[in-house]
Scaffold this motif. Sequence first.
Motif, PDB file in Angstrom:
ATOM      1  N   GLU A  73     -35.409 -43.620  -4.803  1.00 16.13           N
ATOM      2  CA  GLU A  73     -36.387 -43.894  -5.856  1.00 16.13           C
ATOM      3  C   GLU A  73     -37.688 -43.108  -5.710  1.00 16.13           C
ATOM      4  O   GLU A  73     -38.440 -42.969  -6.670  1.00 16.13           O
ATOM      5  CB  GLU A  73     -36.640 -45.402  -5.943  1.00 16.13           C
ATOM      6  CG  GLU A  73     -35.387 -46.153  -6.351  1.00 16.13           C
ATOM      7  CD  GLU A  73     -35.655 -47.602  -6.704  1.00 16.13           C
ATOM      8  OE1 GLU A  73     -36.769 -47.907  -7.165  1.00 16.13           O
ATOM      9  OE2 GLU A  73     -34.749 -48.432  -6.510  1.00 16.13           O
ATOM     10  N   LEU A  74     -37.951 -42.560  -4.518  1.00 16.31           N
ATOM     11  CA  LEU A  74     -39.110 -41.679  -4.380  1.00 16.31           C
ATOM     12  C   LEU A  74     -38.743 -40.216  -4.565  1.00 16.31           C
ATOM     13  O   LEU A  74     -39.611 -39.365  -4.725  1.00 16.31           O
ATOM     14  CB  LEU A  74     -39.775 -41.857  -3.005  1.00 16.31           C
ATOM     15  CG  LEU A  74     -40.542 -43.152  -2.745  1.00 16.31           C
ATOM     16  CD1 LEU A  74     -41.404 -43.003  -1.488  1.00 16.31           C
ATOM     17  CD2 LEU A  74     -41.412 -43.562  -3.918  1.00 16.31           C
ATOM     18  N   ALA A 123     -49.058 -51.957   3.811  1.00 16.91           N
ATOM     19  CA  ALA A 123     -48.242 -53.168   3.880  1.00 16.91           C
ATOM     20  C   ALA A 123     -48.145 -53.791   2.495  1.00 16.91           C
ATOM     21  O   ALA A 123     -49.105 -53.808   1.731  1.00 16.91           O
ATOM     22  CB  ALA A 123     -48.871 -54.157   4.855  1.00 16.91           C
ATOM     23  N   GLY A 124     -46.954 -54.278   2.160  1.00 16.18           N
ATOM     24  CA  GLY A 124     -46.748 -54.927   0.873  1.00 16.18           C
ATOM     25  C   GLY A 124     -46.532 -53.977  -0.275  1.00 16.18           C
ATOM     26  O   GLY A 124     -46.416 -54.414  -1.420  1.00 16.18           O
ATOM     27  N   VAL A 125     -46.437 -52.681   0.002  1.00 14.80           N
ATOM     28  CA  VAL A 125     -46.313 -51.697  -1.084  1.00 14.80           C
ATOM     29  C   VAL A 125     -44.927 -51.756  -1.713  1.00 14.80           C
ATOM     30  O   VAL A 125     -43.923 -51.981  -1.033  1.00 14.80           O
ATOM     31  CB  VAL A 125     -46.613 -50.276  -0.557  1.00 14.80           C
ATOM     32  CG1 VAL A 125     -45.507 -49.777   0.369  1.00 14.80           C
ATOM     33  CG2 VAL A 125     -46.835 -49.301  -1.695  1.00 14.80           C
ATOM     34  N   THR A 126     -44.880 -51.590  -3.022  1.00 14.64           N
ATOM     35  CA  THR A 126     -43.616 -51.489  -3.736  1.00 14.64           C
ATOM     36  C   THR A 126     -43.331 -50.019  -4.032  1.00 14.64           C
ATOM     37  O   THR A 126     -44.191 -49.159  -3.855  1.00 14.64           O
ATOM     38  CB  THR A 126     -43.678 -52.243  -5.073  1.00 14.64           C
ATOM     39  OG1 THR A 126     -44.663 -51.606  -5.913  1.00 14.64           O
ATOM     40  CG2 THR A 126     -44.043 -53.708  -4.872  1.00 14.64           C
ATOM     41  N   ILE A 127     -42.120 -49.754  -4.495  1.00 18.50           N
ATOM     42  CA  ILE A 127     -41.755 -48.389  -4.877  1.00 18.50           C
ATOM     43  C   ILE A 127     -42.711 -47.855  -5.935  1.00 18.50           C
ATOM     44  O   ILE A 127     -43.223 -46.728  -5.827  1.00 18.50           O
ATOM     45  CB  ILE A 127     -40.305 -48.341  -5.421  1.00 18.50           C
ATOM     46  CG1 ILE A 127     -39.294 -48.609  -4.299  1.00 18.50           C
ATOM     47  CG2 ILE A 127     -40.036 -47.016  -6.111  1.00 18.50           C
ATOM     48  CD1 ILE A 127     -39.010 -47.434  -3.403  1.00 18.50           C
ATOM     49  N   GLU A 128     -42.975 -48.648  -6.957  1.00 16.72           N
ATOM     50  CA  GLU A 128     -43.842 -48.184  -8.038  1.00 16.72           C
ATOM     51  C   GLU A 128     -45.253 -47.913  -7.548  1.00 16.72           C
ATOM     52  O   GLU A 128     -45.897 -46.942  -7.956  1.00 16.72           O
ATOM     53  CB  GLU A 128     -43.841 -49.201  -9.187  1.00 16.72           C
ATOM     54  CG  GLU A 128     -42.520 -49.280  -9.943  1.00 16.72           C
ATOM     55  CD  GLU A 128     -42.017 -47.910 -10.392  1.00 16.72           C
ATOM     56  OE1 GLU A 128     -42.804 -47.144 -10.993  1.00 16.72           O
ATOM     57  OE2 GLU A 128     -40.835 -47.597 -10.130  1.00 16.72           O
ATOM     58  N   GLU A 129     -45.756 -48.778  -6.667  1.00 19.79           N
ATOM     59  CA  GLU A 129     -47.096 -48.552  -6.115  1.00 19.79           C
ATOM     60  C   GLU A 129     -47.119 -47.317  -5.234  1.00 19.79           C
ATOM     61  O   GLU A 129     -48.091 -46.557  -5.224  1.00 19.79           O
ATOM     62  CB  GLU A 129     -47.550 -49.796  -5.335  1.00 19.79           C
ATOM     63  CG  GLU A 129     -47.943 -50.954  -6.240  1.00 19.79           C
ATOM     64  CD  GLU A 129     -47.974 -52.273  -5.502  1.00 19.79           C
ATOM     65  OE1 GLU A 129     -47.419 -52.361  -4.388  1.00 19.79           O
ATOM     66  OE2 GLU A 129     -48.543 -53.229  -6.048  1.00 19.79           O
ATOM     67  N   ALA A 130     -46.034 -47.098  -4.460  1.00 21.34           N
ATOM     68  CA  ALA A 130     -45.960 -45.919  -3.592  1.00 21.34           C
ATOM     69  C   ALA A 130     -46.053 -44.636  -4.408  1.00 21.34           C
ATOM     70  O   ALA A 130     -46.668 -43.653  -3.987  1.00 21.34           O
ATOM     71  CB  ALA A 130     -44.673 -45.940  -2.774  1.00 21.34           C
TER      72      ALA A 130
END
Length: 561
Positions: free
Chosen positions: A314-315, A257-264
């Motif tokens: 983006e992934l 929860a709360g994850v951003t693209i960069e964090e993913a």
Amino acid sequence: MKRNWWKESVVYQIYPRSFKDSNGDGIGDIKGIIEKLDYLKELGVNVLWLSPVFESPLDDNGYDISDYRKILNDYGTMEDYEELIAKAHERGLKILMDLVVNHTSDEHPWFIESRKSKENPYRDYYIWKYPKDGKEPNNWGATFGGSAWEYDNETGMYYLHCFSKKQPDLNWENEAVRNDVYDMMNWWCEKGIDGFRMDVISMISKDQSFPDGKVYGGLYGDGAPYYMNGHRIHEFLREMNREVLAKHDIMTVGETAGVTIEEAKMYAGEDADELNMVFQFEHVSIGDGPYGKWTTNRYDFMEYKKIMIKWQEELQGKAWNSLYLGNHDQPRSVSRFGDDSEEYREISAKMLATCIHMMQGTPYVYQGEEIGMTNAYFEDISMYKDIESLQYYEELTGAGLMEPEEMMECLKLRSRDNARTPMQWDDTVNGGFTEGTPWINVNSNYSRINVEHQIKEKDSIFQYYKELIQLRKENEVIVYGSFTAINREDEKIFAFKRELDEKKLLVLCNYSKEETAFKVPEEFTPEKGEVLISNYRVNEWKEEMILRPYEAIVLTFQTVL
């Protein structure tokens, strides 16, 4: 792009308490799951994710574990679990275990010891703080309502619980905690499980200064910025990977929860040495209001499409997507994102499935989704069992922030219990789930929406899911093909193409109940392509398409060199 078995799989989530009762006590169990393995094999899924079946006081239906190495008596025995693993493997099905290690139950031996005294060896297994100005250490609210802190008279200190007060958070700063968790995980891997779905794993690293959170309209501060995706989270997961995950050929998916693209990309990058993939929650948070999910707002399609495209693009080539609309914490997908009226339930359920299964990533099917199960729409608060639903009903109505009637409408649309009503197997009493009294009411529409009817019908939602899953096995472009969005600004149609080598797919999904025109791009010409699948069973198509309500069509092309 690396090729992996978990990229090529379709995961089926089982909520054991509501799947199939084998002994008439009104509670689903492991033997009930074993009874239905052939059904799951026929559907075509590869991986079975089981919500927790471990020893638990069931304050949060098993997500409050009191013994990680013991099966709850309601569900059976360890021998039953071992039989499930063996019989699933015989059928080519893998087992994904739900790993809950952000917190335990307050009845776990670690916590029982921890609260005895400040000097106890297990004291630092949990997060204890002294009162601040005679009150809680900070203003954080718990996910299930109320304060995130519980005062303990024995030692005059508060412990942190980001969920229920019976779910104290583990202290991952303590190396002994981490080592005990890794030892437990290795123990399960050696038993033969095939992976872990990691419950709220993005929350295990907390800001050790524990600052107050902003207050957005409720009674408590938002602590999420300080306990989600914390500064040591990737360090902890890389350590977990070294100590457990890299030693076994398993699948891992983190609930983040709360994850951003960069964090993913950091969690699940192709070379991240952490997890295989993560669940993000942007698309299932659309429409949230000042009281979070407790709203009657309908989701906004354009926002939904924008989010889904963003995660695909983006992934792409950098990390792997998890594809889902429903799970045990979400309302029924056809009720939320489709149309569960008698006229459009089946056609919109097929459209949603088409869109999800044709994207790049691993699709997840939540039990009952494959037959179009709907929200329960319970009329009385006494019918709800979910701790989150009940606590927020009491908190929001008690504080005068919502009238009881308004809150009941919110529960009908967003309560987790909508996904937890028993699986509807046939039109006999209790939908064939149990011969006893079910732990939660069966949805009243079970006589017309059930597995038995769906299997017999040639063009049912179940048969359509089978076809989608089989197409994925037969067409590498569906798994590994690139994703490109088309006509991004179309307010009703979600269109995209997939490409791999000489193969192309064009996917068109009408998310509205209105006929909508769509001009097929020139690169896709009728003479070069054919219909791969359609929920209206279209056999041919034109350059100018008129998509009917909730119509989905996938066109396939072979590039002529």
